[in-house]
Write a protein that holds these residues in place. Structure first.
Motif, mmCIF file in Angstrom:
data_model
loop_
_atom_site.group_PDB
_atom_site.id
_atom_site.type_symbol
_atom_site.label_atom_id
_atom_site.label_comp_id
_atom_site.label_asym_id
_atom_site.label_seq_id
_atom_site.Cartn_x
_atom_site.Cartn_y
_atom_site.Cartn_z
ATOM 1 N N LEU A 145 43.128 -3.086 5.870
ATOM 2 C CA LEU A 145 42.326 -1.898 5.584
ATOM 3 C C LEU A 145 40.863 -2.306 5.512
ATOM 4 N N GLY A 146 40.204 -2.326 6.652
ATOM 5 C CA GLY A 146 38.801 -2.728 6.682
ATOM 6 C C GLY A 146 38.624 -4.152 6.205
ATOM 7 N N ASP A 147 37.848 -4.323 5.134
ATOM 8 C CA ASP A 147 37.614 -5.656 4.586
ATOM 9 C C ASP A 147 38.742 -6.122 3.663
ATOM 10 N N TRP A 148 39.704 -5.251 3.429
ATOM 11 C CA TRP A 148 40.837 -5.615 2.583
ATOM 12 C C TRP A 148 42.037 -5.955 3.445
ATOM 13 N N GLU A 149 42.728 -7.035 3.098
ATOM 14 C CA GLU A 149 43.913 -7.460 3.829
ATOM 15 C C GLU A 149 45.046 -7.754 2.837
ATOM 16 N N ASN A 150 46.192 -7.166 3.085
ATOM 17 C CA ASN A 150 47.312 -7.274 2.151
ATOM 18 C C ASN A 150 48.501 -7.972 2.803
ATOM 19 N N GLN A 151 49.132 -8.867 2.066
ATOM 20 C CA GLN A 151 50.321 -9.531 2.563
ATOM 21 C C GLN A 151 51.381 -9.576 1.472
ATOM 22 N N TYR A 152 52.627 -9.191 1.837
ATOM 23 C CA TYR A 152 53.737 -9.154 0.892
ATOM 24 C C TYR A 152 54.895 -9.959 1.471
ATOM 25 N N LEU A 153 55.517 -10.768 0.638
ATOM 26 C CA LEU A 153 56.571 -11.662 1.113
ATOM 27 C C LEU A 153 57.791 -11.587 0.204
ATOM 28 N N LEU A 154 58.961 -11.406 0.824
ATOM 29 C CA LEU A 154 60.235 -11.438 0.110
ATOM 30 C C LEU A 154 61.143 -12.449 0.799
ATOM 31 N N GLU A 155 61.751 -13.339 0.019
ATOM 32 C CA GLU A 155 62.638 -14.357 0.566
ATOM 33 C C GLU A 155 63.910 -14.450 -0.268
ATOM 34 N N GLY A 156 65.012 -14.782 0.396
ATOM 35 C CA GLY A 156 66.260 -14.974 -0.315
ATOM 36 C C GLY A 156 67.114 -16.029 0.361
ATOM 37 N N LEU A 157 67.761 -16.868 -0.432
ATOM 38 C CA LEU A 157 68.656 -17.905 0.069
ATOM 39 C C LEU A 157 69.897 -17.937 -0.811
ATOM 40 N N THR A 191 76.356 -23.030 -4.398
ATOM 41 C CA THR A 191 75.640 -24.305 -4.342
ATOM 42 C C THR A 191 74.136 -24.133 -4.143
ATOM 43 N N ALA A 192 73.698 -22.936 -3.830
ATOM 44 C CA ALA A 192 72.256 -22.682 -3.698
ATOM 45 C C ALA A 192 71.995 -21.193 -3.872
ATOM 46 N N LYS A 193 70.954 -20.878 -4.622
ATOM 47 C CA LYS A 193 70.560 -19.479 -4.830
ATOM 48 C C LYS A 193 69.086 -19.454 -5.178
ATOM 49 N N ARG A 194 68.301 -18.797 -4.349
ATOM 50 C CA ARG A 194 66.861 -18.741 -4.588
ATOM 51 C C ARG A 194 66.329 -17.398 -4.099
ATOM 52 N N TYR A 195 65.510 -16.756 -4.937
ATOM 53 C CA TYR A 195 64.874 -15.495 -4.566
ATOM 54 C C TYR A 195 63.381 -15.583 -4.880
ATOM 55 N N PHE A 196 62.580 -15.042 -3.992
ATOM 56 C CA PHE A 196 61.125 -15.126 -4.146
ATOM 57 C C PHE A 196 60.481 -13.812 -3.741
ATOM 58 N N VAL A 197 59.544 -13.339 -4.565
ATOM 59 C CA VAL A 197 58.741 -12.153 -4.260
ATOM 60 C C VAL A 197 57.284 -12.518 -4.507
ATOM 61 N N GLY A 198 56.432 -12.275 -3.521
ATOM 62 C CA GLY A 198 55.027 -12.635 -3.680
ATOM 63 C C GLY A 198 54.103 -11.658 -2.974
ATOM 64 N N ALA A 199 52.871 -11.576 -3.452
ATOM 65 C CA ALA A 199 51.839 -10.750 -2.835
ATOM 66 C C ALA A 199 50.517 -11.492 -2.906
ATOM 67 N N ASN A 224 53.210 -14.281 -7.853
ATOM 68 C CA ASN A 224 54.514 -14.645 -7.316
ATOM 69 C C ASN A 224 55.565 -14.669 -8.418
ATOM 70 N N TYR A 225 56.787 -14.351 -8.035
ATOM 71 C CA TYR A 225 57.924 -14.403 -8.956
ATOM 72 C C TYR A 225 59.084 -15.065 -8.222
ATOM 73 N N GLU A 226 59.675 -16.114 -8.828
ATOM 74 C CA GLU A 226 60.738 -16.870 -8.166
ATOM 75 C C GLU A 226 61.897 -17.123 -9.124
ATOM 76 N N VAL A 227 63.107 -16.979 -8.602
ATOM 77 C CA VAL A 227 64.330 -17.297 -9.341
ATOM 78 C C VAL A 227 65.056 -18.409 -8.586
ATOM 79 N N ASP A 228 65.261 -19.546 -9.249
ATOM 80 C CA ASP A 228 65.970 -20.678 -8.653
ATOM 81 C C ASP A 228 66.698 -21.422 -9.770
ATOM 82 N N PRO A 229 67.897 -20.953 -10.153
ATOM 83 C CA PRO A 229 68.587 -21.527 -11.310
ATOM 84 C C PRO A 229 68.973 -22.992 -11.145
ATOM 85 N N PHE A 230 69.009 -23.501 -9.928
ATOM 86 C CA PHE A 230 69.407 -24.890 -9.721
ATOM 87 C C PHE A 230 68.299 -25.874 -10.082
#
Length: 245
Positions: free
Chosen positions: A60-72, A81-89, A106-112
């Motif tokens: 948006l003009g001079d503003w740039e936005n990026q959003y990321l969601l990841e899951g494993l 044996t593996a569980k990871r979730y990530f949300v970031g902006a 950023n918010y991440e869940v990785d119980p291992f």
């Protein structure tokens, strides 16, 4: 903790991004990538693994936005044996074609790793050191903050429930087109405070047909002071399908 997370989101929301006029290529203001990979085996060996990722960009003009969601998620003979979730902006305000101010949360869940969750945020200055039609190199640096809550087992072992630290946040982001249908990316993120938390992602993407591509990635996560009975380095190798829109 809720106040910390709320503050981080509020600080990031007005800025929601990477500098450069081609953040979203062409005349569009919105773009994204959806990534998915899965492995299933049955019989003598029963395993399943799933990798998903959604990366959204908004300009948006001079503003740039990026959003990321990841899951494993990975399961071996009905044992997770593996569980990871990530949300970031991340958001940047462009000061010039090559310089920008950034803020992220950023918010991440990785119980291992022994942590129930990790919340982090940073703000600072970014600069595009090199920019051509096929290659760019960005660097970012600034102060940040990390908050981590230990799971019940680790809290009992360590004698405390939470861990937090003011950190120095740095990013190196490199991308180059190898051919018209393939590209190489290298991203390195480091947060240094009471300990060093770092993440490196190396990937190679090759178009299959149209907007569909194959992506091979190697991700390395490093913690200089892991919790008791935990390893300081985690590696992840993925082969996924990627769809651009």
């Amino acid at each position: 903790m809720k106040k910390v997370l709320t503050t981080a989101i509020l600080l990031t929301t007005p800025f929601m991004a990477t500098a450069g006029a081609d953040f979203v290529k062409g005349d569009r203001t919105f773009a994204g990538e959806a990534e998915l990979g899965a492995t299933l085996t049955t019989g003598n060996t029963e395993t399943s693994s799933f990798k998903g990722r959604l990366n959204l960009k908004h300009e948006l003009g001079d503003w740039e936005n990026q959003y990321l969601l990841e899951g494993l998620y990975k399961e071996d003979s009905e044992t997770v044996t593996a569980k990871r979730y990530f949300v970031g902006a991340q958001g940047n305000y462009k000061m010039t074609d090559r310089s920008y101010l950034f803020a992220n949360a950023n918010y991440e869940v990785d119980p291992f790793t022994g942590y129930e969750y990790t919340v982090s945020g940073a703000t600072g200055y970014g600069h595009r050191l090199y920019d051509s039609s096929k290659t760019f190199l960005d660097v970012e640096a600034g102060p940040g903050y990390i908050y981590q809550r230990l799971d019940s087992e680790q809290a009992f072992i360590e004698g405390y429930e939470t861990d937090d630290s003011v950190v120095a946040h740095g990013v190196i982001n490199f991308e180059t087109e190898i051919t018209d249908t393939s590209k190489f990316q290298q991203r390195f993120v480091a947060d240094y405070g009471d300990k060093l938390d770092a993440r490196s992602e190396t990937s190679l993407t090759a178009n299959i047909i149209g907007a569909l591509a194959m992506k091979f990635a190697v991700i390395v996560r490093y913690n200089s002071e892991p919790l008791d009975n935990k390893k300081g380095t985690d590696t992840e190798t993925n082969m996924t399908l990627l769809y651009s829109f």
